[in-house]
Enzyme design. Structure first.
Site, mmCIF file in Angstrom:
data_model
loop_
_atom_site.group_PDB
_atom_site.id
_atom_site.type_symbol
_atom_site.label_atom_id
_atom_site.label_comp_id
_atom_site.label_asym_id
_atom_site.label_seq_id
_atom_site.Cartn_x
_atom_site.Cartn_y
_atom_site.Cartn_z
ATOM 1 N N HIS A 112 0.840 -1.203 0.000
ATOM 2 C CA HIS A 112 0.000 0.000 0.000
ATOM 3 C C HIS A 112 0.873 1.251 0.000
ATOM 4 C CE1 HIS A 112 -3.197 2.776 0.970
ATOM 5 N NE2 HIS A 112 -2.691 3.056 2.160
ATOM 6 N N CYS A 133 -4.189 3.371 -4.342
ATOM 7 C CA CYS A 133 -3.432 4.177 -3.376
ATOM 8 C C CYS A 133 -2.400 5.062 -4.070
ATOM 9 C CB CYS A 133 -2.763 3.282 -2.345
ATOM 10 S SG CYS A 133 -1.920 1.838 -3.028
#
Length: 340
Positions: free
Chosen positions: A223, A285
């Site tokens: 992420h 992200c």
């Protein structure tokens, strides 16, 4: 002939003939650009042919088409589909036995905006992979979780690689000198377990210190998030913008310990903004990191925390269709930096 040219391309005969000379008048281009923005397929086809030129005009036209395709410039509904279908037709012509070695088709045999748009249009998986190989070449992942395989270059749920994110954010910083953006890093080294953010901050503090607005793009394992150091009332603040589920406490503590290298002594000066914005932007992200840097570049003297909280709140009010469009267009805009 006048009637035919005017009805097909909105140009006079002299203007049409000028398209095949070295110099094309601004008036003729403006007429074509306007017609293309309104979705005129004949003019789209004509401009795609002009974009093949290996000169300043060809580059200008190719950029104009890609801006429409990526949503940077407004156009008629489905303008992106009309453009990439026209590019796909050219790609098919460029690869037949007669034209495949012709240098005039160079942009459809090497990384280019035209080739990227053609690849987005084809539904033939083998051809899609072949085009992606030409665009991407050999890429290597910086972390185990990065997806750099060619088979998913146009996938709407593709995770951005370090190199792609770096190219896009470097491009943004060149456009706006208000931010200093560092090359994307993993938070923790996979073998030594070193806190890489802490190491980079130590190096910066020992050399020239932090810039007024210092951005770190951090991968926590699977992420991407933004870590911003900035000054407010002569006091250093740290802001973490996370667009997915809340970080676990160990990850938060690693960031907090690294942030204290800068002289931050109070946890209240470290602000975690955590809101899941990715329900309709899967693996997005990296897209939000890119968009965050855009927002911060244009924020002027506004408090970054306020700017990002307002963005997160407003994004959640968008419809599913609007969030999906953000996903598609932002991916295209980001990848353009890797084509330059």
């Amino acid at each position: 002939m006048n009637i035919c040219v005017n009805s097909l391309y909105r140009l006079s005969t002299p203007q049409f003939h000028s398209l095949y000379s070295e110099e094309v008048s601004d008036e003729a281009l403006a007429l074509l650009f306007s017609a293309v923005e309104n979705g005129d397929q004949n003019c789209i086809d004509l401009l795609c042919n002009l974009a093949l030129r290996n000169d300043n005009l060809g580059h200008r036209v190719e950029k104009f088409l890609f801006d429409l395709f990526s949503g940077k410039r407004s156009g008629s509904p489905d303008i992106d589909k009309k453009i990439n279908q026209a590019c796909l037709v050219l790609h098919q012509i460029a690869n037949n036995d007669i034209t495949k070695d012709n240098t005039e088709w160079k942009k459809l045999h090497a990384p280019s905006r035209l080739l990227y748009m053609a690849g987005s249009a084809t539904t033939d998986l083998s051809k899609k992979i072949g085009i992606a190989h030409k665009i991407m070449g050999d890429q290597f992942a910086q972390t185990d979780q990065e997806q750099v395989g060619v088979e998913n270059l146009w996938c709407s749920a593709r995770m951005l690689s370090s190199d792609e994110l770096a190219a896009a954010t470097l491009g943004l910083v060149q456009e706006s000198p208000l931010l200093s953006v560092n090359y994307p890093i993993g938070l923790i080294h996979p073998t030594t377990k070193e806190n890489i953010l802490r190491t980079q901050l130590l190096e910066k503090m020992a050399q020239s210190g932090l810039s007024e607005n210092e951005v770190f793009l951090i991968n926590t394992g699977d992420h991407w998030l933004i870590c911003l150091f900035y000054k407010l009332a002569e006091k250093i603040k740290c802001l973490i913008f996370n667009t997915y589920h809340d970080l676990n406490e160990n990850t938060k503590q690693e960031i907090i310990e690294a942030a204290k290298i800068t002289g931050i002594s109070e946890n209240e000066d470290i602000d975690f903004i955590e809101t899941n914005l990715q329900n309709n932007v899967p693996n997005g992200c990296g897209l939000f990191c890119y968009h965050t840097i855009q927002l911060l570049s244009n924020a002027g003297q506004n408090d970054p925390a306020t700017t990002l909280r307002e963005f997160a709140e407003n994004f959640l009010t968008l419809s599913v269709e609007e969030q999906t469009l953000f996903n598609t267009q932002t991916r295209r805009q980001i990848y353009e930096y890797s084509l330059q």
